[in-house]
Write a protein that holds these residues in place. Structure first.
Motif, short mmCIF file in Angstrom:
data_model
loop_
_atom_site.label_atom_id
_atom_site.label_comp_id
_atom_site.label_asym_id
_atom_site.label_seq_id
_atom_site.Cartn_x
_atom_site.Cartn_y
_atom_site.Cartn_z
N LEU A 75 0.84 -1.19 0.00
CA LEU A 75 0.00 0.00 0.00
C LEU A 75 0.88 1.24 0.00
N ILE A 76 0.51 2.21 -0.80
CA ILE A 76 1.20 3.49 -0.80
C ILE A 76 0.39 4.43 0.08
N VAL A 77 1.04 4.95 1.13
CA VAL A 77 0.35 5.79 2.10
C VAL A 77 1.13 7.08 2.33
N GLU A 78 0.44 8.06 2.86
CA GLU A 78 1.05 9.35 3.17
C GLU A 78 1.71 9.29 4.54
N LYS A 79 2.70 10.15 4.75
CA LYS A 79 3.37 10.26 6.04
C LYS A 79 2.34 10.58 7.13
N ASN A 80 2.53 9.99 8.29
CA ASN A 80 1.70 10.22 9.48
C ASN A 80 0.23 9.84 9.30
N SER A 81 -0.12 9.12 8.24
CA SER A 81 -1.52 8.70 8.10
C SER A 81 -1.81 7.57 9.10
N GLU A 82 -3.07 7.19 9.22
CA GLU A 82 -3.47 6.18 10.19
C GLU A 82 -3.96 4.92 9.50
N ILE A 83 -3.63 3.78 10.13
CA ILE A 83 -4.06 2.47 9.65
C ILE A 83 -4.78 1.79 10.81
N LYS A 84 -6.03 1.43 10.60
CA LYS A 84 -6.80 0.73 11.62
C LYS A 84 -6.60 -0.77 11.43
N ILE A 85 -6.29 -1.48 12.50
CA ILE A 85 -6.09 -2.93 12.46
C ILE A 85 -7.29 -3.59 13.10
N GLU A 86 -7.90 -4.53 12.38
CA GLU A 86 -9.05 -5.27 12.91
C GLU A 86 -8.75 -6.76 12.84
#
Length: 146
Positions: A75-86
């Motif tokens: 996944l390409i993500v932005e700096k300091n973004s959030e990822i929710k883990i379920e």
């Protein structure tokens, strides 16, 4: 008539046993997903251990999180973004390990079940370790921070 009844009864028993075996097998590990920008992604299974009154199961194949990450679409993500883990509801404890390109390994803090992406650009692999009453499972995903 008896023959038809016997065929139907046999079919019902086979379907019931198959469902029971599937449910027992799936109870031996956790399934998990991450949510990034309202999109869900299923995590890759690593190892698992499971033990109850009647079954002991261990899957400890030679396991490398970096190699396992190849099975996940980075996944390409932005700096300091959030990822929710379920993880499955049975999970009682979650630990997240971050592996960097340079070989550094560190446990990362979660805010609830939310991981904050690093502020530094680069490639990262995450090993999510979920524990519950009967076992432990490792799940993998990777990101590229821009």
């Amino acid at each position: 008539m008896n023959r038809l009844f016997l065929i139907l009864l046999t079919s019902m028993i086979l379907v019931g046993c198959t469902k029971s075996a599937e449910e027992e097998a799936s109870s031996m590990y956790l399934d998990g997903k991450i949510i990034v920008d309202n999109n869900e992604y299923n995590l890759i299974h690593g190892y698992y251990t499971y033990k109850d009154e009647t079954v002991v199961a261990i899957k400890l194949d030679p396991f490398s999180p970096m190699e396992s990450a190849n099975s996940f679409d980075t996944l390409i993500v932005e700096k300091n973004s959030e990822i929710k883990i379920e993880l499955d509801k049975k999970a009682t404890f979650i630990t997240v390990i971050q592996l960097n390109e340079d070989g550094r390994v560190e446990e990362v803090p979660l805010n609830g079940n939310v991981l904050t992406v690093p502020a530094e650009e680069g490639y990262y692999v995450y090993e999510v370790i979920g524990k519950w009453k009967n076992g432990e499972t490792t799940l993998i995903f990777d990101i590229d921070v821009n």
